[in-house]
Design an enzyme around this catalytic site. Structure first.
Site, PDB file in Angstrom:
ATOM      1  CG  HIS A  42     -29.448  95.634  -8.973  1.00 46.12           C
ATOM      2  ND1 HIS A  42     -28.250  96.239  -9.120  1.00 46.12           N
ATOM      3  CD2 HIS A  42     -29.640  95.106 -10.432  1.00 46.12           C
ATOM      4  CE1 HIS A  42     -27.840  96.347 -10.336  1.00 46.12           C
ATOM      5  NE2 HIS A  42     -28.697  95.610 -11.033  1.00 46.12           N
ATOM      6  CG  HIS A  74     -23.471  92.734 -13.735  1.00 48.92           C
ATOM      7  ND1 HIS A  74     -22.653  93.578 -13.964  1.00 48.92           N
ATOM      8  CD2 HIS A  74     -24.675  93.273 -13.817  1.00 48.92           C
ATOM      9  CE1 HIS A  74     -23.175  94.565 -14.792  1.00 48.92           C
ATOM     10  NE2 HIS A  74     -24.602  94.428 -14.493  1.00 48.92           N
TER      11      HIS A  74
END
EC number: 4.6.1.-
Length: 273
Positions: free
Chosen positions: A5, A41
């Site tokens: 991830h 992110h």
């Protein structure tokens, strides 16, 4: 598929694959003209992770290409699937087609090396908003225009907004998608989420008329939640700790039913329970 991830810096590719990931997920942010700009992110992100690692998107693609091109010094044979988590929330709905076009051009140039011995990984375009289905159309039409429609064999899709499964099916219909569908379900590791929708997605996958080929669950970091997801019949688990998932998969109760996918496993093919 053990899916590492938030792999947004080139150095993290080695790190996650060495921990046992055969797949990675990378965040893609767009500028205001719908160009894919950074693998980034930002804050907030999963608990226990640094949220701010980044590369320029095209630079990251170069590193990813090396990691997935046989013969390259950075090559990882087991890295076979990449999920691009497309952060299209910053775009207007009418920019989705352009974003798909620009994404396809970036990948063609920097990852697929214009179709000449580029990276070999399968790619999933993960879109958070059903209204942005035209991103898929733009992507597909661009590869056709650039005379590389065959690369679509390597591309799959995911709508990641945890929408109603019937609504997701409608969005794919509008986009003209009839296969290569991964269905995600999940929530940040800071919060708990039940498996009800995962079970619905698995039921759709296993039915005779479902649209889903594979189901993955995110973000799973603990042994107990890994077991729960495997028991629900998922095809992939996205995690911050690939070694935890690999360890659970090595338990005798799971080795009979699951194995780690290799390049020879077609990620668009449905494997039913």
């Amino acid at each position: 598929w053990i899916m590492g991830h938030m792999v947004n810096a080139i150095a993290q590719i080695d790190e996650f694959v060495n921990l046992g990931a055969n797949s990675i997920e990378t965040d893609v942010s767009f500028d205001k003209n719908a160009n894919p700009e950074y693998t980034y992110h930002g804050i907030p992100c999963d608990c226990g992770r640094t949220c701010t690692k980044w590369e320029y998107f095209n630079t990251f693609l170069g590193g990813l290409r090396k990691a997935t091109t046989p013969g390259d010094s950075k090559y990882h044979e087991k890295l076979v699937l990449v999920v691009f988590d497309l952060k299209t929330g910053s775009l207007y709905d009418n920019q989705a087609y352009d974003a798909g076009t620009k994404l396809a051009k970036s990948l063609l140039q920097n990852y697929w090396n214009k179709g000449n011995n580029g990276g070999r990984a399968y790619i999933v375009l993960s879109i958070p908003n059903l209204d942005h289905y035209k991103l898929i159309t733009g992507f597909k039409e661009t590869l056709t225009k650039e005379e590389h429609p065959e690369l679509m064999d390597k591309v799959g899709y995911d709508f990641s907004g945890n929408d109603d499964i019937g609504d997701v099916a409608k969005a794919y219909k509008k986009a003209g998608v009839t296969g290569h569908v991964w269905q995600s379900d999940g929530i940040t590791n800071c919060l708990l989420r039940g498996l009800d929708r995962v079970r619905k997605a698995v039921a759709n996958r296993d039915s005779s008329n479902g649209y889903i080929n594979k189901v993955y669950y995110w973000t799973v970091d603990k042994r107990a939640s890994t077991s729960d997801a495997l028991d629900a019949g998922v095809d992939g688990i996205m995690t911050n700790y690939p070694d935890v998932i690999a360890d659970v998969l090595s338990e005798s109760v799971y080795t009979a039913k699951f194995r780690i996918a290799t390049y020879d496993d077609n990620p668009w093919e449905t494997f039913k329970n």
